[in-house]
Design an enzyme around this catalytic site. Structure first.
Site, PDB file in Angstrom:
ATOM      1  N   GLU A   3      20.590 -55.777  27.409  1.00  0.00           N
ATOM      2  CA  GLU A   3      20.537 -54.925  28.582  1.00  0.00           C
ATOM      3  C   GLU A   3      19.680 -55.567  29.670  1.00  0.00           C
ATOM      4  OE1 GLU A   3      18.068 -51.248  28.109  1.00  0.00           O
ATOM      5  OE2 GLU A   3      18.417 -51.637  25.993  1.00  0.00           O
ATOM      6  N   CYS A  32      19.810 -50.585  22.870  1.00  0.00           N
ATOM      7  CA  CYS A  32      19.173 -51.386  21.822  1.00  0.00           C
ATOM      8  C   CYS A  32      20.053 -51.620  20.594  1.00  0.00           C
ATOM      9  CB  CYS A  32      17.853 -50.737  21.411  1.00  0.00           C
ATOM     10  SG  CYS A  32      16.673 -50.633  22.761  1.00  0.00           S
ATOM     11  N   HIS A  89      15.301 -49.128  13.991  1.00  0.00           N
ATOM     12  CA  HIS A  89      14.930 -49.542  15.340  1.00  0.00           C
ATOM     13  C   HIS A  89      13.468 -49.181  15.572  1.00  0.00           C
ATOM     14  CE1 HIS A  89      14.943 -50.477  19.498  1.00  0.00           C
ATOM     15  NE2 HIS A  89      14.775 -49.224  19.881  1.00  0.00           N
TER      16      HIS A  89
END
Length: 457
Positions: free
Chosen positions: A177, A217, A345
């Site tokens: 990103e 993510c 994550h």
């Protein structure tokens, strides 16, 4: 003229000089070292710039540098105007006895064909620069690094670790990103630099399918299942597929909206090669879930992302990670005790520990893969760094559960089972995650330098 590989070979810095007052487009670097690097005992010499050096107000004895071995690095070349394409270069070097060791890229003949596809090699790249605030260290790009340079470095590490012939990689996905370009893929540059797929020298083309992916993510981990399926499907004739997650994680300065992220963001790249030969971790199964949750967002033409406030924790991260993990474990009829390692994550230290405990995992199952306190939140590279850290240490026949999370929102849960080759291939990789945590050449910088490096050239 001898044929030299300026990407993998080691050279020697023969002579060098200090450029105190850079001109034109190099002014942002400040002082830097320029010299001549010799390959093959001086049969080939090339001009070079040494990178990863902060020389402001430092006295340096140039003769102490001459004669040392150096390693080629892939770097952004210089600052450009908004309307220009961003140039990159491989003729930048760092010392081979420094942070980044020299490693040979040796293609090896596969020894075993597996019935289940999986990971055959991997690599992680994090720069040597860090900022430390409180108990948290975070990785920072040097001024000439960005998401593209981390992607290339990680892909290079994965090729070295796997021993795979780069011409047999038929697909490359790059999730990010923080692409320096709004329009132009990272994957095409990675494919060209790493010579992925069959090389058509006359036309200058690589016979590889290259694509960028986006889902915050989990932009990279979403592609694990696609890569696994692709190498398994006989009609595709794709021997290997590479998946890269790379980010120079974005954050506004602390006094601006979105500035709370400035306490957590990191920088890095990770690459995983999937195939059915010499597999180190078979993909046992996966489960994905998605919802339209307003957690993390950035509107077009805005430079920094922002959080959706109250949605970030329970309605977003925890709901998706817990659901994906429980569904996968139910599908495979697994209990927490059947799992050796759990990785989720990691946007901060608290969230992954809380979710691990909620799912019934113990500290010894989740601590090895929890690296956010060393590198920060590296966005699409965050949970993959945890996976790499586990693979660095794992033994054969161990089960790993990986659960990613992407704001916006969704999670992918995977179960992987290591094979005996996870241990056999360890000798091929010097640049392990632990090496990048403990290295004596890591440099810590202050906040102003950190912000300057994040912006880059």
């Amino acid at each position: 003229m001898e044929d030299i590989d300026f990407f993998y070979e080691k050279g020697t810095l023969e002579v060098c000089t200090l450029v105190n007052k850079p001109t034109n487009r190099f002014t942002k670097f400040g002082p830097y070292i320029y010299g001549i690097v010799a390959f093959h005992n001086g049969k080939v010499r090339v001009p070079c710039r040494l990178t990863d050096l902060i020389l402001n107000n430092k006295e340096i004895e140039l003769s102490s540098l001459e004669g040392r071995n150096v390693v080629p690095r892939f770097r952004r070349r210089y600052a450009v105007k908004q309307s220009e394409i961003i140039p990159t270069i491989s003729l930048a070097f760092t010392f081979a006895d420094g942070y980044y060791p020299h490693q040979k890229y040796e293609v090896t003949k596969p020894k075993k064909e597996y019935e289940t596809p999986g990971i055959v090699g991997y690599g992680v790249y994090v720069s040597k620069f860090r900022i430390k605030e409180g108990a948290m260290e975070r990785s920072i790009p040097f001024m000439d690094e960005d998401a593209i340079t981390a992607a290339v470095e990680a892909g290079k590490m994965a090729l070295i670790h796997s021993g795979v012939d780069s011409s047999l990689v038929g697909k490359v996905y790059v999730g990010s990103e923080s692409n320096p370009y709004a329009v132009k893929p990272i994957a095409s540059k990675v494919a060209q630099v790493l010579k992925l797929g069959e090389e058509e020298k006359i036309d200058g083309l690589q016979g590889v399918d290259a694509v960028d992916t986006e889902f915050a993510c989990k932009a990279a981990t979403s592609m694990f299942k696609d890569a696994t399926s692709l190498v398994y499907y006989p009609g595709a004739s794709t021997t290997y597929a590479m998946v890269i997650g790379t980010d120079n994680s974005q954050a506004a300065p602390r006094e601006e909206p979105g500035g709370e992220l400035d306490l957590f963001v990191g920088y890095g790249g990770s690459a995983f090669i999937f195939g059915m030969q010499d597999v180190i971790a078979e993909v046992e199964g996966w489960y994905s879930c998605t919802s339209d949750t307003p957690d993390f967002w950035r509107r077009a033409l805005e430079p920094y992302p922002r959080h959706g406030g109250r949605f970030t924790g329970e309605p977003a991260y925890f709901k998706h990670v817990v659901k994906a993990c429980r569904k996968l474990m139910a599908k495979l009829n697994l209990q927490p005790s059947d799992v050796n390692y759990f990785i989720s994550h990691q946007p901060n230290v608290g969230f992954p520990i809380k979710v691990a405990k909620e799912l019934g995992f113990k500290e010894e199952q989740y601590m090895l893969g929890l690296k956010v306190s060393k590198f920060g939140n590296t966005y699409s590279c965050a949970s993959p760094i945890g996976l790499a850290a586990v693979l660095d240490k794992a033994k054969s026949n161990e089960r790993i559960i990986l659960v990613s999370y992407g704001s916006g929102a969704g999670s992918d849960a995977y179960s992987l089972i290591t094979t005996s080759q996870v241990e056999e291939k360890k000798r091929r990789q010097k640049f392990t995650v632990q090496h990048q945590i403990e290295n004596e050449h890591i440099e810590f910088v202050d906040y102003n330098t950190y912000r300057k490096f994040k912006l880059g050239l």
